[in-house]
Design a protein around this motif. Structure first.
Motif, mmCIF file in Angstrom:
data_model
loop_
_atom_site.group_PDB
_atom_site.id
_atom_site.type_symbol
_atom_site.label_atom_id
_atom_site.label_comp_id
_atom_site.label_asym_id
_atom_site.label_seq_id
_atom_site.Cartn_x
_atom_site.Cartn_y
_atom_site.Cartn_z
ATOM 1 N N GLU A 205 0.631 -1.527 -0.042
ATOM 2 C CA GLU A 205 -0.152 0.390 -0.011
ATOM 3 C C GLU A 205 0.840 1.069 0.470
ATOM 4 O OE1 GLU A 205 -1.210 2.971 2.647
ATOM 5 O OE2 GLU A 205 1.001 2.258 2.916
ATOM 6 N N VAL A 206 0.277 2.671 -0.594
ATOM 7 C CA VAL A 206 0.643 3.573 0.025
ATOM 8 C C VAL A 206 0.807 5.122 0.055
ATOM 9 C CG1 VAL A 206 -0.407 4.208 -2.865
ATOM 10 C CG2 VAL A 206 2.553 5.334 -1.738
ATOM 11 N N THR A 207 -1.089 4.586 0.078
ATOM 12 C CA THR A 207 -2.255 5.557 0.234
ATOM 13 C C THR A 207 -1.573 6.441 2.051
ATOM 14 O OG1 THR A 207 -3.527 5.008 -0.744
ATOM 15 C CG2 THR A 207 -4.908 5.930 0.239
ATOM 16 N N VAL A 208 -1.910 5.141 2.647
ATOM 17 C CA VAL A 208 -1.935 5.337 4.506
ATOM 18 C C VAL A 208 0.043 5.934 4.480
ATOM 19 C CG1 VAL A 208 -1.706 4.106 6.621
ATOM 20 C CG2 VAL A 208 -3.027 3.708 4.843
ATOM 21 N N SER A 209 0.390 5.256 3.944
ATOM 22 C CA SER A 209 2.028 5.808 3.904
ATOM 23 C C SER A 209 3.032 7.255 3.663
ATOM 24 C CB SER A 209 2.623 4.282 4.540
ATOM 25 O OG SER A 209 2.574 4.059 3.307
ATOM 26 N N ALA A 210 1.430 7.219 2.580
ATOM 27 C CA ALA A 210 2.466 8.482 1.987
ATOM 28 C C ALA A 210 2.643 9.689 2.513
ATOM 29 C CB ALA A 210 1.296 8.737 1.216
ATOM 30 N N LEU A 211 1.959 9.981 3.813
ATOM 31 C CA LEU A 211 1.946 10.701 4.404
ATOM 32 C C LEU A 211 2.933 10.921 5.821
ATOM 33 C CD1 LEU A 211 -1.486 13.148 4.246
ATOM 34 C CD2 LEU A 211 1.029 13.535 2.874
ATOM 35 N N LEU A 212 3.406 9.563 6.443
ATOM 36 C CA LEU A 212 3.593 9.448 7.922
ATOM 37 C C LEU A 212 4.769 8.306 7.885
ATOM 38 C CD1 LEU A 212 0.623 6.783 8.591
ATOM 39 C CD2 LEU A 212 0.886 9.368 9.297
ATOM 40 N N TRP A 213 5.509 8.439 5.864
ATOM 41 C CA TRP A 213 6.841 8.194 6.229
ATOM 42 C C TRP A 213 7.630 9.169 6.550
ATOM 43 C CZ3 TRP A 213 10.944 9.227 2.618
ATOM 44 C CH2 TRP A 213 10.408 10.138 1.422
ATOM 45 N N SER A 214 9.390 8.857 6.333
ATOM 46 C CA SER A 214 10.072 9.880 6.580
ATOM 47 C C SER A 214 11.931 9.180 5.699
ATOM 48 C CB SER A 214 10.440 9.859 8.308
ATOM 49 O OG SER A 214 10.527 9.088 9.287
ATOM 50 N N THR A 215 12.327 9.563 6.296
ATOM 51 C CA THR A 215 13.884 9.300 5.559
ATOM 52 C C THR A 215 14.252 8.233 6.954
ATOM 53 O OG1 THR A 215 14.530 11.566 4.708
ATOM 54 C CG2 THR A 215 15.768 9.827 5.360
ATOM 55 N N GLY A 216 14.600 7.276 6.427
ATOM 56 C CA GLY A 216 14.663 5.476 6.980
ATOM 57 C C GLY A 216 14.067 5.123 7.177
ATOM 58 N N ASN A 217 12.497 5.317 6.859
ATOM 59 C CA ASN A 217 11.129 4.542 7.262
ATOM 60 C C ASN A 217 10.322 4.641 5.961
ATOM 61 O OD1 ASN A 217 11.483 4.046 10.114
ATOM 62 N ND2 ASN A 217 11.263 6.291 10.815
ATOM 63 N N GLU A 218 11.318 4.236 5.181
ATOM 64 C CA GLU A 218 10.678 4.371 3.718
ATOM 65 C C GLU A 218 10.230 2.782 3.750
ATOM 66 O OE1 GLU A 218 14.377 6.179 3.237
ATOM 67 O OE2 GLU A 218 13.201 4.802 3.734
ATOM 68 N N THR A 219 8.354 2.575 2.432
ATOM 69 C CA THR A 219 7.910 1.358 2.603
ATOM 70 C C THR A 219 8.260 1.217 1.400
ATOM 71 O OG1 THR A 219 5.469 2.272 2.203
ATOM 72 C CG2 THR A 219 6.011 1.995 4.137
ATOM 73 N N ILE A 220 7.517 0.480 0.404
ATOM 74 C CA ILE A 220 7.845 -0.299 -0.791
ATOM 75 C C ILE A 220 6.653 0.435 -2.086
ATOM 76 C CG2 ILE A 220 6.900 -1.688 -2.772
ATOM 77 C CD1 ILE A 220 7.828 -3.995 -0.539
ATOM 78 N N GLY A 221 5.608 0.849 -1.388
ATOM 79 C CA GLY A 221 4.829 1.909 -1.726
ATOM 80 C C GLY A 221 5.385 3.054 -2.184
ATOM 81 N N THR A 222 5.655 3.874 -0.326
ATOM 82 C CA THR A 222 6.552 5.344 -0.979
ATOM 83 C C THR A 222 7.484 5.799 -1.594
ATOM 84 O OG1 THR A 222 7.365 5.149 1.371
ATOM 85 C CG2 THR A 222 5.068 5.720 1.634
ATOM 86 N N THR A 223 8.415 3.824 -2.213
ATOM 87 C CA THR A 223 9.635 4.465 -2.457
ATOM 88 C C THR A 223 9.576 4.449 -4.087
ATOM 89 O OG1 THR A 223 10.700 2.995 -0.807
ATOM 90 C CG2 THR A 223 11.885 3.045 -2.854
#
Length: 566
Positions: free
Chosen positions: A501-519
């Protein structure tokens, strides 16, 4: 009747409190920020936002694209479900697997694949000599292109619901209609479709809400097409980092939540009017013979499945195998450097794979355990226990129904400050993404477990109590083994959904805490198209392999464990 033990009460209190903290409290803070000020209730900012030109345009675009795509997805999903569920089409198991596969592919990966498949630089279309002229407008960068991709993404949801409803019909309905001389179309028009009404309405509402909160397709198609929707507007404004940005995006998020709630409420009201009671046990529906038309209809279905899956997949793979986007695929341009880059050299991608695997697996396991406890209390014989469990259930369903980007804003508001007592901030860490996944996907894992508990005989617990088993022993020795297939089914769905997924993590990720979707999204948004394609190809391959592995295990695990298997 023996009163509930103290361990039951304490467990119920912990489960309800946990659901409230991760589902109810963030949304409550969101509405408090968007609808109140220091003097109390204040709808002024909400009315002001509704008068804002960009907000009004984005709101209309969201409603329009969601309605049109949900309508198209309902039609397409229903036709496929009727053909596969009611006729003598061959290879049904394989067709069901392939039709449901797009639902497991992340929306932003779907968008990237189709952009590369149909654009002027498409390696496949250029190789076939069918690519649009270089410099021409991409055919998908329009309202129609956005609606098309949303339709393809969400029609499997409608297919799944409609097929399940068909399988719950008593066989006697079909038999009685055929004995009375009704043909296939008469039976479909007079019996099947009216009885499917509630399921079709639920499928439409689910597709509408899913499209409303979709971020990947709306961003990657809508931004170049200048067709901005509310999720993209929230993302853009939060990226501006103004002094009043959180209250501003909270108001827009409240508007988005209101639209979703309205759709769900209308669905509930209409379903009550359309509900019909059925008598008899569900059986395999009557297989309508297609006669001489069967090869042609099968060819159309396979052509649809192939066009939906093969063209974008081939384009995605071709783009990942060239050095620079736009080069034709040939032996001279063929390279594996993009895969080497994302799998070995880029630390951000390796970290993203590790982070997504951890949070998706942790969310799946925790949700399975929580669902076991909450499902038990939802079927409890004490009314007070059931009411408290239903209170928690309502919060989980609301958190699931609200668009993921809205929940992201809610979690930012809830956890941007350090936690009381421990003085530790979760914002900017991987733990806030995990909590958001637990909140958003708890309803997904809970539904099959709750349904399994409702089918159990109460004498099971009575026998365990007479034998001296306490609460936790009854849970671990009696109910856990019986609900394990349902819990595993929900956990598999949670893992596959959260992993990509990317919708939930799109605004919650930060450097070092990336997810597959946001990357992947950041690669594509930053112009690194070949790297985005390579990473997307890996994700698609991993998803397919996981689903195939689950299929192999289907014969060795109890029925119902694999979500897409009968």
């Amino acid at each position: 009747m023996q009163s509930a033990s103290s361990s039951e009460k304490v467990t119920l209190l912990l489960v309800v409190t946990g659901a409230t903290l991760i589902c109810g409290l963030p949304l409550l803070l969101l509405f408090k920020t968007g609808l109140t000020d220091t003097t109390g209730l204040n709808v002024g900012p909400l009315l002001e936002a509704l008068q804002n030109r960009s907000v009004k345009r984005a709101l209309w675009h969201s409603i329009e694209s969601s309605f049109l795509s949900a309508l198209a997805a309902t039609v397409l999903g229903t036709i496929l479900a009727l053909l596969i569920g009611l006729t003598n089409i061959r290879a049904k198991g394989l067709l069901v697997f392939l039709i449901l596969l797009p639902m497991m592919i992340p929306p932003h990966v779907t968008a990237i694949a189709w952009i590369q498949a149909l654009g002027p630089a498409s390696p496949v279309l250029r190789w076939l000599g069918l690519a649009p002229e270089l410099g021409s407008t991409h055919p998908l960068y329009s309202r129609e292109g956005l609606v098309l991709l949303l339709t393809l993404q969400h029609s499997p949801l409608v297919f799944l619901l409609t097929r399940a409803a068909l399988r719950s019909f008593p066989r006697e309905l079909s038999d009685a209609a055929r004995i009375s001389g009704a043909g296939a179309f008469t039976m479909l028009r007079r019996i099947t479709l009216p009885l499917l009404g509630p399921a079709l309405l639920a499928g439409f509402a689910l597709a509408f809400v899913a499209a409303l909160g979709n971020f990947g397709i709306n961003a990657l198609i809508g931004i170049p097409a200048r067709y901005t929707t509310l999720p993209v507007l929230v993302w853009r404004r939060l990226a501006s980092f103004g002094p009043d940005i959180l209250p501003n995006v909270a108001v827009i998020s409240v508007i988005l939540a209101f639209v979703a709630f309205t759709a769900i409420l209308l669905q509930s009201l209409l379903q009550r009017r359309m509900r019909a009671s059925l008598i008899g046990l569900p059986q395999d529906p009557l297989a309508i013979s297609l006669g001489r038309k069967r090869p042609y209809i099968e060819a159309l279905i396979w052509l649809l499945v192939a066009s939906v899956l093969l063209l974008p997949a081939a384009s995605l793979l071709a783009t990942s195998l060239v050095r620079t986007y736009g080069l034709p695929l040939s032996l001279d341009t063929l390279t594996l450097e993009n895969f080497v880059e994302v799998l070995w050299r880029q630390t951000v991608t390796l970290r993203a794979f590790a982070n997504s695997t951890f949070v998706a697996a942790a969310a799946a396991v925790l949700i399975a355990g929580t669902s076991l406890l909450l499902g038990y209390f939802l079927s409890h014989r004490h009314r007070a226990h059931r009411r408290w469990a239903e209170f928690a259930l309502t919060q989980t369903e609301i958190a699931f129904a609200v668009p993921g980007l809205v929940m992201s804003i809610a979690f930012i508001l809830a956890f941007i400050r350090p936690l009381p007592l421990v003085n530790v901030s979760l914002y900017g860490s991987l733990w806030i993404i995990l909590l958001a996944y637990l909140s958003v996907f708890l309803a997904v894992g809970l539904k099959p477990v709750a349904a399994a508990f409702l089918q159990m005989d109460g004498s099971l617990e009575d026998a365990a109590k007479v034998s001296g088993a306490g609460f936790f022993r009854r849970i671990t020795r009696v109910f856990a083994p019986l609900t394990a297939p349902s819990a595993a089914s929900g956990a598999i769905l949670v893992f596959l959904t959260a992993y990509n997924e990317v919708t939930v993590s799109a605004l919650l990720w930060s450097t070092g805490n990336e997810t597959i979707g946001t990357t992947i999204f950041n690669y594509e948004d930053g112009g690194y198209t070949t790297l985005a394609a390579a990473m997307s190809a890996v994700v698609v391959a991993a998803t397919v392999l996981i689903m195939l592995a689950m299929n192999v295990l289907a014969k060795r695990v109890p029925a119902g464990t694999i979500p897409w298997k009968d």
